[in-house]
Design a protein around this motif. Structure first.
Motif, PDB file in Angstrom:
ATOM      1  N   ARG A  11      39.179 -31.509 159.933  1.00 47.44           N
ATOM      2  CA  ARG A  11      38.746 -30.698 161.078  1.00 47.44           C
ATOM      3  C   ARG A  11      38.534 -31.603 162.291  1.00 47.44           C
ATOM      4  O   ARG A  11      38.387 -32.818 162.169  1.00 47.44           O
ATOM      5  N   THR A  12      38.486 -30.968 163.460  1.00 44.89           N
ATOM      6  CA  THR A  12      38.183 -31.639 164.721  1.00 44.89           C
ATOM      7  C   THR A  12      37.123 -30.845 165.461  1.00 44.89           C
ATOM      8  O   THR A  12      37.248 -29.622 165.607  1.00 44.89           O
ATOM      9  N   THR A  13      36.069 -31.517 165.897  1.00 46.34           N
ATOM     10  CA  THR A  13      34.991 -30.886 166.651  1.00 46.34           C
ATOM     11  C   THR A  13      34.723 -31.707 167.904  1.00 46.34           C
ATOM     12  O   THR A  13      34.580 -32.933 167.822  1.00 46.34           O
ATOM     13  N   THR A  14      34.673 -31.065 169.058  1.00 41.74           N
ATOM     14  CA  THR A  14      34.341 -31.771 170.290  1.00 41.74           C
ATOM     15  C   THR A  14      32.829 -31.997 170.322  1.00 41.74           C
ATOM     16  O   THR A  14      32.043 -31.043 170.265  1.00 41.74           O
ATOM     17  N   THR A  15      32.407 -33.264 170.397  1.00 43.88           N
ATOM     18  CA  THR A  15      30.981 -33.591 170.370  1.00 43.88           C
ATOM     19  C   THR A  15      30.432 -33.928 171.748  1.00 43.88           C
ATOM     20  O   THR A  15      29.226 -33.894 171.957  1.00 43.88           O
ATOM     21  N   TYR A  16      31.308 -34.272 172.691  1.00 47.06           N
ATOM     22  CA  TYR A  16      30.848 -34.560 174.054  1.00 47.06           C
ATOM     23  C   TYR A  16      31.985 -34.265 175.026  1.00 47.06           C
ATOM     24  O   TYR A  16      33.130 -34.618 174.771  1.00 47.06           O
ATOM     25  N   LYS A  17      31.655 -33.619 176.124  1.00 50.64           N
ATOM     26  CA  LYS A  17      32.651 -33.347 177.148  1.00 50.64           C
ATOM     27  C   LYS A  17      32.024 -33.639 178.502  1.00 50.64           C
ATOM     28  O   LYS A  17      31.175 -32.895 178.986  1.00 50.64           O
ATOM     29  N   GLY A  18      32.437 -34.734 179.094  1.00 47.59           N
ATOM     30  CA  GLY A  18      31.966 -35.137 180.414  1.00 47.59           C
ATOM     31  C   GLY A  18      33.135 -35.754 181.147  1.00 47.59           C
ATOM     32  O   GLY A  18      34.227 -35.187 181.183  1.00 47.59           O
ATOM     33  N   PHE A  19      32.922 -36.938 181.745  1.00 47.73           N
ATOM     34  CA  PHE A  19      34.035 -37.628 182.392  1.00 47.73           C
ATOM     35  C   PHE A  19      35.112 -37.968 181.362  1.00 47.73           C
ATOM     36  O   PHE A  19      36.290 -38.003 181.658  1.00 47.73           O
ATOM     37  N   THR A  21      36.112 -37.047 177.054  1.00 47.80           N
ATOM     38  CA  THR A  21      35.856 -36.125 175.952  1.00 47.80           C
ATOM     39  C   THR A  21      35.859 -36.910 174.649  1.00 47.80           C
ATOM     40  O   THR A  21      36.765 -37.719 174.410  1.00 47.80           O
ATOM     41  N   ILE A  22      34.852 -36.680 173.839  1.00 44.07           N
ATOM     42  CA  ILE A  22      34.769 -37.335 172.529  1.00 44.07           C
ATOM     43  C   ILE A  22      34.907 -36.266 171.452  1.00 44.07           C
ATOM     44  O   ILE A  22      34.111 -35.320 171.396  1.00 44.07           O
ATOM     45  N   ASP A  23      35.913 -36.399 170.610  1.00 45.42           N
ATOM     46  CA  ASP A  23      36.097 -35.522 169.459  1.00 45.42           C
ATOM     47  C   ASP A  23      35.622 -36.229 168.201  1.00 45.42           C
ATOM     48  O   ASP A  23      35.864 -37.437 168.031  1.00 45.42           O
ATOM     49  N   ARG A  24      34.956 -35.489 167.307  1.00 44.99           N
ATOM     50  CA  ARG A  24      34.637 -35.990 165.985  1.00 44.99           C
ATOM     51  C   ARG A  24      35.718 -35.443 165.057  1.00 44.99           C
ATOM     52  O   ARG A  24      35.824 -34.238 164.849  1.00 44.99           O
ATOM     53  N   VAL A  25      36.539 -36.345 164.512  1.00 46.78           N
ATOM     54  CA  VAL A  25      37.660 -35.946 163.662  1.00 46.78           C
ATOM     55  C   VAL A  25      37.346 -36.368 162.221  1.00 46.78           C
ATOM     56  O   VAL A  25      37.045 -37.547 161.972  1.00 46.78           O
ATOM     57  N   THR A  26      37.420 -35.428 161.319  1.00 46.91           N
ATOM     58  CA  THR A  26      37.133 -35.687 159.907  1.00 46.91           C
ATOM     59  C   THR A  26      38.446 -35.801 159.144  1.00 46.91           C
ATOM     60  O   THR A  26      39.322 -34.928 159.261  1.00 46.91           O
ATOM     61  N   TYR A  27      38.589 -36.887 158.387  1.00 47.46           N
ATOM     62  CA  TYR A  27      39.786 -37.133 157.587  1.00 47.46           C
ATOM     63  C   TYR A  27      39.420 -37.315 156.119  1.00 47.46           C
ATOM     64  O   TYR A  27      38.341 -37.827 155.791  1.00 47.46           O
ATOM     65  N   TRP A  37      35.397 -39.787 162.385  1.00 51.45           N
ATOM     66  CA  TRP A  37      35.846 -40.765 163.381  1.00 51.45           C
ATOM     67  C   TRP A  37      35.643 -40.189 164.777  1.00 51.45           C
ATOM     68  O   TRP A  37      35.933 -39.014 165.026  1.00 51.45           O
ATOM     69  N   ASP A  38      35.147 -41.022 165.689  1.00 52.70           N
ATOM     70  CA  ASP A  38      35.008 -40.618 167.085  1.00 52.70           C
ATOM     71  C   ASP A  38      36.290 -40.962 167.824  1.00 52.70           C
ATOM     72  O   ASP A  38      36.723 -42.128 167.822  1.00 52.70           O
ATOM     73  N   VAL A  39      36.912 -39.974 168.448  1.00 55.33           N
ATOM     74  CA  VAL A  39      38.191 -40.148 169.135  1.00 55.33           C
ATOM     75  C   VAL A  39      38.028 -39.778 170.614  1.00 55.33           C
ATOM     76  O   VAL A  39      37.524 -38.705 170.940  1.00 55.33           O
ATOM     77  N   ILE A  40      38.435 -40.687 171.477  1.00 47.89           N
ATOM     78  CA  ILE A  40      38.421 -40.417 172.915  1.00 47.89           C
ATOM     79  C   ILE A  40      39.644 -39.583 173.231  1.00 47.89           C
ATOM     80  O   ILE A  40      40.780 -40.029 173.049  1.00 47.89           O
ATOM     81  N   ALA A  41      39.418 -38.354 173.681  1.00 44.02           N
ATOM     82  CA  ALA A  41      40.505 -37.415 173.941  1.00 44.02           C
ATOM     83  C   ALA A  41      40.608 -37.149 175.441  1.00 44.02           C
ATOM     84  O   ALA A  41      39.894 -37.742 176.243  1.00 44.02           O
ATOM     85  N   GLY A  42      41.498 -36.237 175.796  1.00 43.13           N
ATOM     86  CA  GLY A  42      41.623 -35.862 177.201  1.00 43.13           C
ATOM     87  C   GLY A  42      43.003 -36.154 177.754  1.00 43.13           C
ATOM     88  O   GLY A  42      43.945 -36.458 177.022  1.00 43.13           O
TER      89      GLY A  42
END
Length: 199
Positions: A11-19, A21-27, A37-42
């Motif tokens: 699954r993927t869950t967005t944990t922070y959205k500001g300047f 975006t940080i997604d928490r990705v579960t593998y 895992w914390d993934v810098i998205a955007g």
């Protein structure tokens, strides 16, 4: 089968959205362990390595950066807008941040922003950049346009003080290996080849 084929995204869950975006990705890893895992998205970003006429200088933008808590000289650049192509974004950012513009652009490819990011950084190298416009900064931008003599470029790239030094070096290598379809970029390619091999 590649190493990536053995990892299963749960699954993927967005944990922070500001300047950013940080997604928490579960593998589920190959051994069955489930990890987060914390993934810098955007959006992707694009930067410009802009050479002035006769390749005498490169155009940089100096601005304060909160990470290192100091002003840095950087390649002009920023995020791609929706449906914007990397070359268009890079040239727009060059114009907005510095007022410089060029009609001779070489797309030097892209690279991952970081190992924990889904974003890519694109680089465009331009020849004969000249100051044709007024800079138009957004509300979060302020700084100074700086011209760095090309004779100092390679020392600056290896100094560790440029955030996109690796991007610039990889892009210069791409240009040096290319066969541009116009003489202006071919001349810049030849100049860049000399920079890369100079002692």
């Amino acid at each position: 089968m590649s190493a990536a084929d053995k990892w299963k995204k749960v699954r993927t869950t967005t944990t922070y959205k500001g300047f950013v975006t940080i997604d928490r990705v579960t593998y589920e890893e190959p051994n069955g362990t489930v990890t987060d895992w914390d993934v810098i998205a955007g959006r992707d970003s694009a930067a410009t390595l802009a050479f002035t006429p006769s390749a005498s200088h490169v155009v940089l933008f100096e601005q304060f950066r909160v990470g290192p808590e100091k002003a840095l000289l950087e390649l002009p650049g920023g995020y791609l807008n929706s449906n914007e192509q990397p070359v268009d974004a890079a040239l727009r950012e060059l114009r907005e941040e510095t007022g410089y513009h060029s009609e001779s652009a070489f797309y030097a490819g892209s690279e991952w922003w970081a190992a924990n990011s889904s974003r890519r950084k694109h680089l465009v190298i331009v020849a004969n950049a000249s100051e044709e416009f007024e800079a138009t900064w957004d509300e979060f931008e302020s700084g100074y346009v700086r011209l760095l003599p090309v004779s100092e470029l390679m020392d600056f790239l290896v100094s560790g003080e440029l955030t996109d030094a690796g991007l610039a070096c990889r892009g210069m290598a791409a240009l040096a290996r290319s066969n541009p379809d116009n003489q202006v970029l071919a001349d810049l390619r030849d100049h860049v080849r000399k920079l890369l091999v100079a002692p």
